[in-house]
Design an enzyme around this catalytic site. Structure first.
Site, PDB file in Angstrom:
ATOM      1  N   GLY A  46       0.841  -1.197   0.000  1.00 29.32           N
ATOM      2  CA  GLY A  46       0.000   0.000   0.000  1.00 29.32           C
ATOM      3  C   GLY A  46       0.870   1.239   0.000  1.00 29.32           C
ATOM      4  CD  GLN A  51       3.325   5.791   2.600  1.00 25.84           C
ATOM      5  OE1 GLN A  51       2.329   5.246   2.168  1.00 25.84           O
ATOM      6  NE2 GLN A  51       4.347   5.098   3.099  1.00 25.84           N
ATOM      7  CB  CYS A  89       5.117   2.231   7.307  1.00 28.52           C
ATOM      8  SG  CYS A  89       4.660   3.699   6.390  1.00 28.52           S
ATOM      9  CG  LEU A  90       6.654   0.997   1.313  1.00 26.59           C
ATOM     10  CD1 LEU A  90       6.050   1.268  -0.050  1.00 26.59           C
ATOM     11  CD2 LEU A  90       7.799  -0.003   1.215  1.00 26.59           C
ATOM     12  CG  HIS A 131      -0.499   1.268   7.168  1.00 26.58           C
ATOM     13  ND1 HIS A 131       0.454   0.861   8.068  1.00 26.58           N
ATOM     14  CD2 HIS A 131       0.147   2.100   6.296  1.00 26.58           C
ATOM     15  CE1 HIS A 131       1.616   1.423   7.758  1.00 26.58           C
ATOM     16  NE2 HIS A 131       1.452   2.172   6.686  1.00 26.58           N
ATOM     17  CD  GLU A 132      -1.019   2.457   2.685  1.00 23.03           C
ATOM     18  OE1 GLU A 132      -0.588   3.625   2.597  1.00 23.03           O
ATOM     19  OE2 GLU A 132      -0.282   1.501   2.996  1.00 23.03           O
ATOM     20  CG  HIS A 135       0.320   6.786   5.366  1.00 26.84           C
ATOM     21  ND1 HIS A 135       1.456   7.263   5.961  1.00 26.84           N
ATOM     22  CD2 HIS A 135       0.556   5.461   5.141  1.00 26.84           C
ATOM     23  CE1 HIS A 135       2.337   6.281   6.091  1.00 26.84           C
ATOM     24  NE2 HIS A 135       1.814   5.173   5.606  1.00 26.84           N
TER      25      HIS A 135
HETATM   26 NI    NI Z   1       2.697   3.287   5.438  1.00 24.34          NI
END
Ligand code: NI
Length: 472
Positions: A46, A51, A89-90, A131-132, A135
Protein backbone atom coordinates in the site's frame (compact mmCIF):
# COMPACT_ATOMS: atom_id res chain seq x y z
CA UNK A 1 6.38 4.82 -16.48
CA UNK A 2 7.77 6.88 -13.67
CA UNK A 3 8.44 6.47 -10.03
CA UNK A 4 8.43 8.78 -7.06
CA UNK A 5 10.83 9.17 -4.22
CA UNK A 6 9.36 7.85 -0.96
CA UNK A 7 9.47 10.31 1.94
CA UNK A 8 10.56 8.79 5.23
CA UNK A 9 10.74 9.30 9.00
CA UNK A 10 10.62 13.02 9.89
CA UNK A 11 9.45 14.40 6.52
CA UNK A 12 6.80 17.03 7.44
CA UNK A 13 4.45 15.98 4.61
CA UNK A 14 3.88 12.65 6.40
CA UNK A 15 2.36 14.53 9.34
CA UNK A 16 -0.01 16.82 7.43
CA UNK A 17 -3.70 16.19 6.92
CA UNK A 18 -4.03 15.66 3.18
CA UNK A 19 -6.54 17.66 1.09
CA UNK A 20 -9.41 16.04 -0.84
CA UNK A 21 -9.02 15.61 -4.60
CA UNK A 22 -11.39 18.07 -6.31
CA UNK A 23 -11.24 16.84 -9.89
CA UNK A 24 -9.99 13.57 -11.27
CA UNK A 25 -8.06 14.41 -14.38
CA UNK A 26 -5.14 13.11 -16.42
CA UNK A 27 -2.63 14.45 -13.95
CA UNK A 28 -4.25 12.66 -10.98
CA UNK A 29 -4.37 9.42 -12.96
CA UNK A 30 -0.69 9.75 -13.88
CA UNK A 31 0.14 10.32 -10.21
CA UNK A 32 -1.83 7.21 -9.21
CA UNK A 33 -0.06 5.12 -11.84
CA UNK A 34 3.33 6.35 -10.70
CA UNK A 35 2.35 5.62 -7.07
CA UNK A 36 1.54 2.03 -8.03
CA UNK A 37 4.89 1.71 -9.83
CA UNK A 38 6.69 3.14 -6.81
CA UNK A 39 4.88 0.82 -4.40
CA UNK A 40 5.63 -2.27 -6.48
CA UNK A 41 9.28 -1.39 -6.91
CA UNK A 42 9.55 -1.06 -3.12
CA UNK A 43 7.71 -4.38 -2.53
CA UNK A 44 4.94 -2.64 -0.60
CA UNK A 45 1.27 -3.57 -0.37
CA UNK A 46 0.00 0.00 0.00
CA UNK A 47 1.07 3.57 -0.60
CA UNK A 48 -0.58 6.88 0.26
CA UNK A 49 0.04 10.06 -1.72
CA UNK A 50 1.62 11.95 1.23
CA UNK A 51 4.35 9.29 1.26
CA UNK A 52 5.52 10.53 -2.13
CA UNK A 53 5.21 14.17 -1.14
CA UNK A 54 1.70 14.75 -2.57
CA UNK A 55 -0.63 15.98 0.16
CA UNK A 56 -3.84 14.70 -1.45
CA UNK A 57 -6.35 12.11 -0.28
CA UNK A 58 -5.49 9.17 -2.49
CA UNK A 59 -3.98 5.73 -1.95
CA UNK A 60 -3.06 2.63 -3.89
CA UNK A 61 -3.31 -0.82 -2.34
CA UNK A 62 -2.49 -4.27 -3.68
CA UNK A 63 -2.42 -7.16 -1.24
CA UNK A 64 -2.21 -9.70 -4.03
CA UNK A 65 -5.66 -9.54 -5.61
CA UNK A 66 -4.97 -6.67 -8.03
CA UNK A 67 -4.61 -2.96 -7.35
CA UNK A 68 -7.17 -0.63 -5.80
CA UNK A 69 -6.91 3.07 -6.61
CA UNK A 70 -8.85 4.93 -3.94
CA UNK A 71 -9.52 8.65 -4.14
CA UNK A 72 -11.01 10.53 -1.16
CA UNK A 73 -11.53 7.25 0.71
CA UNK A 74 -13.59 7.10 3.90
CA UNK A 75 -14.21 4.30 6.36
CA UNK A 76 -17.94 3.58 6.33
CA UNK A 77 -17.94 0.81 8.90
CA UNK A 78 -15.54 -1.41 10.79
CA UNK A 79 -15.86 -4.55 12.88
CA UNK A 80 -15.66 -4.35 16.64
CA UNK A 81 -13.50 -7.45 16.50
CA UNK A 82 -9.84 -6.51 16.24
CA UNK A 83 -6.57 -8.32 15.77
CA UNK A 84 -3.06 -7.31 16.70
CA UNK A 85 -0.35 -8.06 14.16
CA UNK A 86 3.04 -6.85 13.01
CA UNK A 87 3.06 -4.26 10.28
CA UNK A 88 5.59 -2.04 8.60
CA UNK A 89 5.57 1.07 6.42
CA UNK A 90 7.61 2.18 3.41
CA UNK A 91 7.98 5.54 5.14
CA UNK A 92 9.42 3.96 8.27
CA UNK A 93 11.84 1.41 6.78
CA UNK A 94 13.68 -1.05 8.96
CA UNK A 95 10.99 -1.31 11.65
CA UNK A 96 7.94 -3.41 12.46
CA UNK A 97 5.26 -2.50 14.98
CA UNK A 98 2.45 -4.46 16.60
CA UNK A 99 -0.77 -2.66 15.75
CA UNK A 100 -4.34 -3.46 16.73
CA UNK A 101 -6.75 -3.00 13.80
CA UNK A 102 -10.34 -4.02 13.05
CA UNK A 103 -10.61 -7.43 11.37
CA UNK A 104 -13.04 -6.04 8.76
CA UNK A 105 -13.57 -2.57 7.34
CA UNK A 106 -15.72 -1.13 4.60
CA UNK A 107 -14.33 1.86 2.69
CA UNK A 108 -16.14 4.16 0.25
CA UNK A 109 -14.05 5.98 -2.35
CA UNK A 110 -13.81 7.10 -5.95
CA UNK A 111 -11.81 4.94 -8.31
CA UNK A 112 -9.32 6.04 -10.97
CA UNK A 113 -12.17 6.97 -13.30
CA UNK A 114 -14.13 8.88 -10.67
CA UNK A 115 -16.76 6.20 -10.07
CA UNK A 116 -17.90 5.50 -6.53
CA UNK A 117 -16.66 2.15 -5.23
CA UNK A 118 -17.07 0.30 -1.96
CA UNK A 119 -14.27 -1.95 -0.82
CA UNK A 120 -14.94 -4.50 1.89
CA UNK A 121 -11.67 -5.68 3.33
CA UNK A 122 -10.85 -8.47 5.74
CA UNK A 123 -7.53 -9.43 7.33
CA UNK A 124 -4.55 -8.03 5.45
CA UNK A 125 -6.71 -5.88 3.14
CA UNK A 126 -8.54 -4.38 6.14
CA UNK A 127 -5.19 -3.68 7.78
CA UNK A 128 -3.80 -2.07 4.61
CA UNK A 129 -6.92 0.10 4.23
CA UNK A 130 -6.68 1.36 7.82
CA UNK A 131 -2.93 1.93 7.55
CA UNK A 132 -3.13 3.89 4.27
CA UNK A 133 -6.14 5.95 5.38
CA UNK A 134 -4.21 6.84 8.53
CA UNK A 135 -1.49 8.32 6.29
CA UNK A 136 -4.04 10.76 4.86
CA UNK A 137 -4.55 12.16 8.35
CA UNK A 138 -0.86 12.36 9.13
CA UNK A 139 -0.95 9.27 11.37
CA UNK A 140 1.84 6.69 11.17
CA UNK A 141 1.73 3.11 12.41
CA UNK A 142 4.36 3.91 15.03
CA UNK A 143 1.76 6.17 16.72
CA UNK A 144 -0.50 3.15 17.21
CA UNK A 145 2.07 0.41 17.78
CA UNK A 146 2.10 -1.41 21.10
CA UNK A 147 5.72 -2.32 20.50
CA UNK A 148 8.26 -1.65 17.79
CA UNK A 149 11.25 -3.70 16.72
CA UNK A 150 14.07 -2.91 14.41
CA UNK A 151 14.57 -5.32 11.55
CA UNK A 152 17.95 -5.89 10.09
CA UNK A 153 16.93 -6.06 6.48
CA UNK A 154 20.41 -6.67 5.23
CA UNK A 155 20.86 -9.95 7.07
CA UNK A 156 21.94 -12.56 4.59
CA UNK A 157 22.51 -16.15 5.60
CA UNK A 158 22.87 -17.25 2.05
CA UNK A 159 25.11 -20.26 1.56
CA UNK A 160 25.04 -21.28 5.24
CA UNK A 161 23.89 -24.87 5.64
CA UNK A 162 21.52 -25.35 8.56
CA UNK A 163 19.54 -27.85 10.51
CA UNK A 164 16.42 -26.29 11.99
CA UNK A 165 14.86 -27.93 15.05
CA UNK A 166 11.47 -26.87 16.34
CA UNK A 167 7.91 -28.05 16.84
CA UNK A 168 5.09 -25.66 17.88
CA UNK A 169 3.73 -22.41 16.43
CA UNK A 170 6.35 -20.46 18.38
CA UNK A 171 9.06 -21.84 16.08
CA UNK A 172 7.39 -20.86 12.79
CA UNK A 173 8.61 -17.24 12.56
CA UNK A 174 12.19 -18.45 13.17
CA UNK A 175 11.96 -21.06 10.41
CA UNK A 176 10.43 -18.54 8.04
CA UNK A 177 12.97 -15.85 8.89
CA UNK A 178 15.91 -18.15 8.15
CA UNK A 179 14.37 -19.15 4.82
CA UNK A 180 13.79 -15.47 4.01
CA UNK A 181 17.42 -14.64 4.85
CA UNK A 182 18.54 -17.27 2.36
CA UNK A 183 19.82 -19.93 4.76
CA UNK A 184 20.26 -23.32 3.12
CA UNK A 185 18.06 -25.39 5.42
CA UNK A 186 18.97 -28.96 4.60
CA UNK A 187 16.88 -30.61 7.28
CA UNK A 188 13.99 -29.66 9.58
CA UNK A 189 13.86 -31.77 12.72
CA UNK A 190 10.60 -31.90 14.65
CA UNK A 191 8.58 -34.04 17.06
CA UNK A 192 6.80 -37.07 15.55
CA UNK A 193 3.11 -36.82 14.60
CA UNK A 194 0.93 -37.23 17.68
CA UNK A 195 -2.66 -38.42 18.13
CA UNK A 196 -4.97 -35.46 18.56
CA UNK A 197 -8.56 -34.83 19.62
CA UNK A 198 -11.35 -37.26 20.39
CA UNK A 199 -10.70 -39.36 17.29
CA UNK A 200 -6.98 -39.55 18.05
CA UNK A 201 -6.02 -38.60 14.51
CA UNK A 202 -2.28 -38.35 13.97
CA UNK A 203 -1.33 -34.69 13.57
CA UNK A 204 1.97 -33.26 12.33
CA UNK A 205 3.57 -30.42 14.31
CA UNK A 206 3.04 -26.87 12.98
CA UNK A 207 6.73 -26.84 12.03
CA UNK A 208 6.40 -30.03 10.00
CA UNK A 209 3.39 -28.63 8.15
CA UNK A 210 5.14 -25.39 7.28
CA UNK A 211 8.43 -27.10 6.36
CA UNK A 212 6.61 -29.33 3.88
CA UNK A 213 4.85 -26.27 2.41
CA UNK A 214 8.27 -24.67 2.00
CA UNK A 215 9.55 -27.79 0.25
CA UNK A 216 12.05 -28.62 3.02
CA UNK A 217 13.08 -32.09 4.09
CA UNK A 218 11.56 -33.14 7.42
CA UNK A 219 12.93 -35.60 9.96
CA UNK A 220 10.78 -36.51 12.99
CA UNK A 221 12.63 -39.11 15.05
CA UNK A 222 11.03 -40.57 18.17
CA UNK A 223 14.39 -40.02 19.92
CA UNK A 224 16.94 -37.50 18.72
CA UNK A 225 19.56 -39.23 20.87
CA UNK A 226 19.31 -42.55 18.99
CA UNK A 227 22.42 -43.52 16.96
CA UNK A 228 20.41 -43.54 13.71
CA UNK A 229 19.10 -40.02 14.31
CA UNK A 230 22.54 -38.68 15.14
CA UNK A 231 23.97 -40.32 12.02
CA UNK A 232 21.30 -38.68 9.88
CA UNK A 233 22.10 -35.23 11.28
CA UNK A 234 25.83 -35.79 10.87
CA UNK A 235 25.44 -36.35 7.14
CA UNK A 236 24.17 -32.77 6.73
CA UNK A 237 27.52 -31.32 7.85
CA UNK A 238 25.75 -28.19 9.09
CA UNK A 239 27.31 -24.79 9.56
CA UNK A 240 24.58 -24.05 12.13
CA UNK A 241 21.91 -25.80 14.11
CA UNK A 242 19.07 -23.45 15.04
CA UNK A 243 16.67 -24.59 17.75
CA UNK A 244 13.30 -23.08 18.73
CA UNK A 245 11.09 -25.04 21.13
CA UNK A 246 12.01 -28.44 19.73
CA UNK A 247 10.81 -30.42 22.74
CA UNK A 248 13.54 -33.02 23.22
CA UNK A 249 16.86 -32.87 25.02
CA UNK A 250 19.60 -32.54 22.44
CA UNK A 251 22.60 -34.82 23.09
CA UNK A 252 26.19 -33.61 23.15
CA UNK A 253 27.05 -35.40 19.88
CA UNK A 254 24.48 -33.25 18.11
CA UNK A 255 25.55 -30.03 19.83
CA UNK A 256 29.08 -30.61 18.49
CA UNK A 257 28.02 -31.12 14.87
CA UNK A 258 27.87 -27.57 13.51
CA UNK A 259 30.93 -25.84 12.19
CA UNK A 260 29.92 -22.53 13.84
CA UNK A 261 27.29 -22.90 16.56
CA UNK A 262 24.18 -24.53 17.87
CA UNK A 263 21.89 -21.62 18.77
CA UNK A 264 18.65 -21.69 20.74
CA UNK A 265 15.84 -19.13 20.88
CA UNK A 266 14.40 -18.78 24.38
CA UNK A 267 11.44 -16.47 25.15
CA UNK A 268 12.66 -14.86 28.36
CA UNK A 269 15.47 -12.68 29.59
CA UNK A 270 17.83 -15.45 30.70
CA UNK A 271 18.93 -16.49 33.27
CA UNK A 272 15.37 -15.79 34.45
CA UNK A 273 12.64 -18.25 33.49
CA UNK A 274 14.65 -21.17 32.23
CA UNK A 275 12.62 -24.26 31.41
CA UNK A 276 9.62 -25.34 29.45
CA UNK A 277 7.00 -22.71 30.28
CA UNK A 278 8.64 -19.28 30.37
CA UNK A 279 5.96 -17.13 28.75
CA UNK A 280 3.00 -18.33 30.81
CA UNK A 281 5.05 -17.99 34.00
CA UNK A 282 6.15 -14.44 33.20
CA UNK A 283 2.57 -13.29 32.67
CA UNK A 284 1.39 -15.15 35.76
CA UNK A 285 4.05 -13.43 37.85
CA UNK A 286 2.94 -10.01 36.58
CA UNK A 287 6.31 -9.23 34.99
CA UNK A 288 6.38 -5.92 33.15
CA UNK A 289 9.37 -6.73 30.99
CA UNK A 290 10.09 -9.72 28.84
CA UNK A 291 12.31 -10.55 25.92
CA UNK A 292 14.16 -13.19 23.98
CA UNK A 293 17.60 -14.65 24.47
CA UNK A 294 19.73 -16.43 21.89
CA UNK A 295 22.12 -18.82 23.61
CA UNK A 296 24.90 -21.10 22.51
CA UNK A 297 23.38 -24.41 23.51
CA UNK A 298 24.99 -26.46 26.20
CA UNK A 299 23.95 -29.80 27.66
CA UNK A 300 22.23 -28.17 30.62
CA UNK A 301 18.85 -26.85 29.57
CA UNK A 302 18.77 -23.09 28.88
CA UNK A 303 22.08 -22.59 30.68
CA UNK A 304 24.35 -21.84 27.69
CA UNK A 305 26.29 -18.63 27.15
CA UNK A 306 24.28 -15.66 25.92
CA UNK A 307 24.85 -14.53 22.35
CA UNK A 308 22.14 -11.89 22.03
CA UNK A 309 19.21 -10.48 24.00
CA UNK A 310 16.26 -8.26 23.06
CA UNK A 311 13.69 -6.93 25.50
CA UNK A 312 10.05 -5.76 25.23
CA UNK A 313 7.44 -4.41 27.63
CA UNK A 314 4.52 -6.64 28.61
CA UNK A 315 1.14 -4.87 28.39
CA UNK A 316 -1.00 -4.80 31.57
CA UNK A 317 -3.78 -6.79 29.86
CA UNK A 318 -1.62 -8.79 27.49
CA UNK A 319 -2.37 -12.50 27.39
CA UNK A 320 0.06 -15.39 27.27
CA UNK A 321 -0.96 -16.06 23.65
CA UNK A 322 -0.39 -12.46 22.57
CA UNK A 323 2.98 -12.17 24.28
CA UNK A 324 4.16 -15.50 22.92
CA UNK A 325 3.30 -14.47 19.38
CA UNK A 326 5.25 -11.22 19.80
CA UNK A 327 8.24 -13.00 21.28
CA UNK A 328 8.20 -15.56 18.46
CA UNK A 329 8.68 -12.78 15.89
CA UNK A 330 11.24 -10.96 18.01
CA UNK A 331 13.07 -14.27 18.56
CA UNK A 332 13.15 -14.97 14.84
CA UNK A 333 14.76 -11.60 14.19
CA UNK A 334 17.28 -12.14 16.99
CA UNK A 335 18.11 -15.62 15.70
CA UNK A 336 18.89 -14.39 12.19
CA UNK A 337 20.96 -11.54 13.62
CA UNK A 338 22.85 -13.89 15.94
CA UNK A 339 23.64 -16.37 13.17
CA UNK A 340 24.96 -13.62 10.94
CA UNK A 341 27.15 -12.19 13.70
CA UNK A 342 28.52 -15.60 14.72
CA UNK A 343 29.39 -16.28 11.09
CA UNK A 344 31.09 -12.89 10.76
CA UNK A 345 32.94 -13.42 14.03
CA UNK A 346 31.44 -10.36 15.71
CA UNK A 347 29.04 -12.12 18.08
CA UNK A 348 29.05 -11.63 21.81
CA UNK A 349 29.39 -14.45 24.32
CA UNK A 350 28.44 -13.88 27.97
CA UNK A 351 28.06 -16.64 30.55
CA UNK A 352 24.78 -16.62 32.49
CA UNK A 353 24.83 -15.58 36.10
CA UNK A 354 23.75 -18.81 37.82
CA UNK A 355 22.84 -17.00 41.04
CA UNK A 356 20.16 -15.02 39.27
CA UNK A 357 18.64 -17.98 37.45
CA UNK A 358 15.05 -19.08 37.95
CA UNK A 359 12.95 -21.89 36.57
CA UNK A 360 9.59 -21.84 34.76
CA UNK A 361 7.82 -25.18 35.21
CA UNK A 362 4.76 -26.41 33.34
CA UNK A 363 1.38 -25.93 35.00
CA UNK A 364 0.48 -28.36 37.74
CA UNK A 365 -3.07 -29.72 38.10
CA UNK A 366 -5.10 -27.28 40.18
CA UNK A 367 -3.04 -24.21 39.34
CA UNK A 368 -5.76 -23.12 36.92
CA UNK A 369 -8.32 -22.73 39.70
CA UNK A 370 -8.86 -19.14 40.83
CA UNK A 371 -8.28 -18.45 44.51
CA UNK A 372 -10.59 -15.52 45.22
CA UNK A 373 -8.77 -14.87 48.52
CA UNK A 374 -5.80 -13.68 46.42
CA UNK A 375 -5.29 -9.99 45.52
CA UNK A 376 -7.18 -8.80 42.43
CA UNK A 377 -3.96 -8.25 40.50
CA UNK A 378 -2.82 -11.83 41.05
CA UNK A 379 -6.17 -13.14 39.79
CA UNK A 380 -5.99 -10.88 36.74
CA UNK A 381 -2.48 -12.15 35.99
CA UNK A 382 -3.61 -15.77 36.29
CA UNK A 383 -6.54 -15.22 33.91
CA UNK A 384 -4.38 -13.64 31.20
CA UNK A 385 -1.55 -16.17 31.74
CA UNK A 386 -3.99 -19.01 31.05
CA UNK A 387 -5.45 -17.46 27.90
CA UNK A 388 -5.85 -18.94 25.29
CA UNK A 389 -4.97 -22.25 27.01
CA UNK A 390 -6.00 -23.86 29.29
CA UNK A 391 -8.22 -21.12 30.81
CA UNK A 392 -8.59 -20.04 34.45
CA UNK A 393 -11.33 -21.97 36.23
CA UNK A 394 -13.85 -21.15 38.93
CA UNK A 395 -17.17 -22.46 40.20
CA UNK A 396 -20.58 -20.83 40.39
CA UNK A 397 -22.62 -22.96 42.75
CA UNK A 398 -21.92 -26.46 41.46
CA UNK A 399 -21.18 -25.30 37.93
CA UNK A 400 -17.63 -25.20 36.64
CA UNK A 401 -16.77 -22.27 34.37
CA UNK A 402 -13.71 -20.78 32.75
CA UNK A 403 -12.96 -17.07 33.03
CA UNK A 404 -11.31 -15.66 29.91
CA UNK A 405 -11.17 -11.95 30.51
CA UNK A 406 -10.92 -9.73 33.57
CA UNK A 407 -10.19 -6.09 34.26
CA UNK A 408 -8.55 -4.41 37.22
CA UNK A 409 -10.73 -1.76 38.83
CA UNK A 410 -10.08 0.91 41.44
CA UNK A 411 -11.61 -0.48 44.63
CA UNK A 412 -12.99 2.92 45.66
CA UNK A 413 -16.53 3.27 44.44
CA UNK A 414 -17.53 -0.25 45.45
CA UNK A 415 -18.74 -0.54 48.98
CA UNK A 416 -19.00 -3.82 50.81
CA UNK A 417 -18.78 -4.84 54.42
CA UNK A 418 -15.70 -6.51 55.85
CA UNK A 419 -17.46 -9.84 56.21
CA UNK A 420 -18.26 -9.97 52.47
CA UNK A 421 -16.67 -13.24 51.32
CA UNK A 422 -14.06 -12.97 48.53
CA UNK A 423 -15.67 -14.16 45.29
CA UNK A 424 -18.91 -12.33 46.07
CA UNK A 425 -20.51 -10.60 43.10
CA UNK A 426 -20.97 -6.97 44.11
CA UNK A 427 -22.53 -5.60 40.97
CA UNK A 428 -23.52 -6.64 37.43
CA UNK A 429 -23.66 -4.23 34.51
CA UNK A 430 -23.63 -4.55 30.72
CA UNK A 431 -19.92 -5.07 30.41
CA UNK A 432 -18.88 -6.93 33.54
CA UNK A 433 -19.56 -8.45 36.92
CA UNK A 434 -17.64 -6.78 39.74
CA UNK A 435 -16.24 -9.35 42.15
CA UNK A 436 -14.62 -8.94 45.54
CA UNK A 437 -11.13 -10.44 45.85
CA UNK A 438 -8.89 -11.02 48.88
CA UNK A 439 -7.56 -7.53 48.21
CA UNK A 440 -9.44 -5.15 45.92
CA UNK A 441 -12.10 -5.90 43.35
CA UNK A 442 -11.97 -7.24 39.81
CA UNK A 443 -14.22 -6.95 36.76
CA UNK A 444 -15.11 -10.30 35.21
CA UNK A 445 -15.86 -9.72 31.53
CA UNK A 446 -15.97 -13.01 29.69
CA UNK A 447 -16.74 -16.51 30.95
CA UNK A 448 -17.32 -19.93 29.40
CA UNK A 449 -19.34 -22.51 31.28
CA UNK A 450 -18.39 -26.16 30.60
CA UNK A 451 -19.75 -27.32 27.25
CA UNK A 452 -20.93 -23.83 26.20
CA UNK A 453 -19.59 -20.98 24.08
CA UNK A 454 -17.84 -17.99 25.66
CA UNK A 455 -20.28 -15.31 26.85
CA UNK A 456 -20.35 -12.06 28.79
CA UNK A 457 -20.45 -12.34 32.56
CA UNK A 458 -23.86 -10.68 32.45
CA UNK A 459 -25.32 -13.25 30.04
CA UNK A 460 -23.97 -15.99 32.28
CA UNK A 461 -25.30 -14.58 35.55
CA UNK A 462 -28.71 -13.43 34.31
CA UNK A 463 -29.54 -16.99 33.25
CA UNK A 464 -28.57 -18.33 36.65
CA UNK A 465 -30.21 -15.93 39.06
CA UNK A 466 -30.74 -17.35 42.49
CA UNK A 467 -28.34 -20.27 41.99
CA UNK A 468 -25.49 -18.60 43.87
CA UNK A 469 -24.19 -15.19 44.91
CA UNK A 470 -20.53 -15.78 44.54
CA UNK A 471 -17.78 -17.39 42.51
CA UNK A 472 -15.56 -20.05 43.98
NI1 NI B 1 2.70 3.29 5.44
Amino acid sequence: MSQFEIYTFDAPVLRKKARPVRRINKRIRAQLDAMLETMRAANGVGLAAPQVGISKRMVVIDVGEGPYFLINPEIVSQSEETETMWEGCLSWPGYLGQVERPVRVCVKALDRDGREIWVEGEGLLARALCHELDHLDGVLFIDRAKSIIEIEEEISLSGLTCIFMGSPEFALPSLERLVEAGADIRLVVTQPDRPYGRKQVLMPTPVKQRALELGLEVFAPEKISSPDAIERLKRVEPDFIAVAAYGQKIPAQVLQLPKYACLNVHPSILPKYRGGNPVQRQVMAGEQKSGVTIIYMSERMDAGDICLQKTVDIGPNETYGELEQRLAVLGAEALAEAMASVYEGTAGRTPQNEEESSYAPHLKPGEEIIDWEAPAEQIHNLVRALSPVPGAVTFFGAERTKIWKTKLLPSEGFSFSDDTVPGTILKIDDTMAVVRCGQGVIGVLEVQPAGKNPMTARAFLVGRQGKAEKFG
